[in-house]
Design a protein around this motif. Sequence first.
Motif, PDB file in Angstrom:
ATOM      1  N   HIS A  91      46.999  98.261 -53.282  1.00  0.00           N
ATOM      2  CA  HIS A  91      47.734  99.516 -53.104  1.00  0.00           C
ATOM      3  C   HIS A  91      49.208  99.318 -53.460  1.00  0.00           C
ATOM      4  O   HIS A  91      50.070  99.338 -52.579  1.00  0.00           O
ATOM      5  CB  HIS A  91      47.600 100.005 -51.657  1.00  0.00           C
ATOM      6  CG  HIS A  91      46.198 100.217 -51.214  1.00  0.00           C
ATOM      7  ND1 HIS A  91      45.434 101.303 -51.613  1.00  0.00           N
ATOM      8  CD2 HIS A  91      45.397  99.471 -50.411  1.00  0.00           C
ATOM      9  CE1 HIS A  91      44.236 101.218 -51.071  1.00  0.00           C
ATOM     10  NE2 HIS A  91      44.176 100.124 -50.350  1.00  0.00           N
ATOM     11  N   PRO A  92      49.508  99.107 -54.718  1.00  0.00           N
ATOM     12  CA  PRO A  92      50.892  98.797 -55.128  1.00  0.00           C
ATOM     13  C   PRO A  92      51.901  99.878 -54.776  1.00  0.00           C
ATOM     14  O   PRO A  92      53.097  99.583 -54.664  1.00  0.00           O
ATOM     15  CB  PRO A  92      50.771  98.609 -56.642  1.00  0.00           C
ATOM     16  CG  PRO A  92      49.505  99.308 -57.029  1.00  0.00           C
ATOM     17  CD  PRO A  92      48.586  99.154 -55.871  1.00  0.00           C
ATOM     18  N   LYS A  93      51.455 101.106 -54.549  1.00  0.00           N
ATOM     19  CA  LYS A  93      52.398 102.173 -54.229  1.00  0.00           C
ATOM     20  C   LYS A  93      53.047 101.968 -52.867  1.00  0.00           C
ATOM     21  O   LYS A  93      54.086 102.581 -52.567  1.00  0.00           O
ATOM     22  CB  LYS A  93      51.696 103.533 -54.263  1.00  0.00           C
ATOM     23  CG  LYS A  93      50.610 103.711 -53.222  1.00  0.00           C
ATOM     24  CD  LYS A  93      49.942 105.071 -53.343  1.00  0.00           C
ATOM     25  CE  LYS A  93      48.839 105.244 -52.291  1.00  0.00           C
ATOM     26  NZ  LYS A  93      48.185 106.572 -52.422  1.00  0.00           N
ATOM     27  N   PHE A  94      52.448 101.122 -52.043  1.00  0.00           N
ATOM     28  CA  PHE A  94      53.006 100.864 -50.721  1.00  0.00           C
ATOM     29  C   PHE A  94      53.954  99.657 -50.718  1.00  0.00           C
ATOM     30  O   PHE A  94      54.474  99.289 -49.664  1.00  0.00           O
ATOM     31  CB  PHE A  94      51.895 100.628 -49.704  1.00  0.00           C
ATOM     32  CG  PHE A  94      51.045 101.843 -49.455  1.00  0.00           C
ATOM     33  CD1 PHE A  94      51.590 102.988 -48.920  1.00  0.00           C
ATOM     34  CD2 PHE A  94      49.692 101.833 -49.769  1.00  0.00           C
ATOM     35  CE1 PHE A  94      50.817 104.103 -48.700  1.00  0.00           C
ATOM     36  CE2 PHE A  94      48.902 102.950 -49.548  1.00  0.00           C
ATOM     37  CZ  PHE A  94      49.470 104.097 -49.012  1.00  0.00           C
ATOM     38  N   ILE A  95      54.157  99.053 -51.858  1.00  0.00           N
ATOM     39  CA  ILE A  95      55.036  97.892 -51.969  1.00  0.00           C
ATOM     40  C   ILE A  95      56.345  98.307 -52.637  1.00  0.00           C
ATOM     41  O   ILE A  95      56.351  99.093 -53.578  1.00  0.00           O
ATOM     42  CB  ILE A  95      54.366  96.765 -52.781  1.00  0.00           C
ATOM     43  CG1 ILE A  95      53.107  96.281 -52.057  1.00  0.00           C
ATOM     44  CG2 ILE A  95      55.315  95.608 -53.002  1.00  0.00           C
ATOM     45  CD1 ILE A  95      53.360  95.630 -50.710  1.00  0.00           C
ATOM     46  N   ALA A  96      57.442  97.769 -52.151  1.00  0.00           N
ATOM     47  CA  ALA A  96      58.751  98.135 -52.684  1.00  0.00           C
ATOM     48  C   ALA A  96      58.870  97.777 -54.155  1.00  0.00           C
ATOM     49  O   ALA A  96      58.280  96.789 -54.626  1.00  0.00           O
ATOM     50  CB  ALA A  96      59.852  97.430 -51.880  1.00  0.00           C
TER      51      ALA A  96
END
Length: 208
Positions: A91-96
Amino acid sequence: ATMFDSAAAFLDALEDADILIDESFVSYSYDDLMSKYGVSDSSAASKYSWAAAARVFRPDRLQSAAGGLAWFESPLVFADALLQDLVGVAHPKFIADGYQPIWFRNLADDESVVVVSAANCTDMYAQLADPASQCSKLDFQSADAADAAYSGVDENQTQDLIYDLSKSEVINDSADESDAASTSAAPVHRAAAAASLALMLALVAVLL
């Protein structure tokens, strides 16, 4: 682990996957991996969602000059960093933005490995820093706010608390409800103090 009786059965199973994480030791580049899997570049994107989305990973980003993988050692003591890496994969969208994975690299994006050696260790007695991102605060909704949200009441009218772990205090966003915040926070602090005291007593009992 799932066992497949043929390469065709294995490739059929991959059609249901959104992400491919390869832990084999047969290929170290995207093209080589596709070749070893028997998947042609022309059909991969249309048949496999992980190929179309370029989500093909290997846990070999961090390694020694001899090819030894940190994947088999450091994740054991940095479980929080491992979780962050996995979130970045799934879920890369949750990583800065700008986050650099520690162990995983994306073969489809042709990401390079990071080679470490004895030269990277300038102080053999220094504690190894946790590579995971650090959070100083966690936001929690009060029980009343959660109940109000589920009951259809505008939760903006309810009390919103931020529990500051770094200062061990409760901060109330609404100044005129500071007394209510302190009152509702008191049981939390008493429970935490009781738990700490019980742990200390248990340790003393063991030592005696």
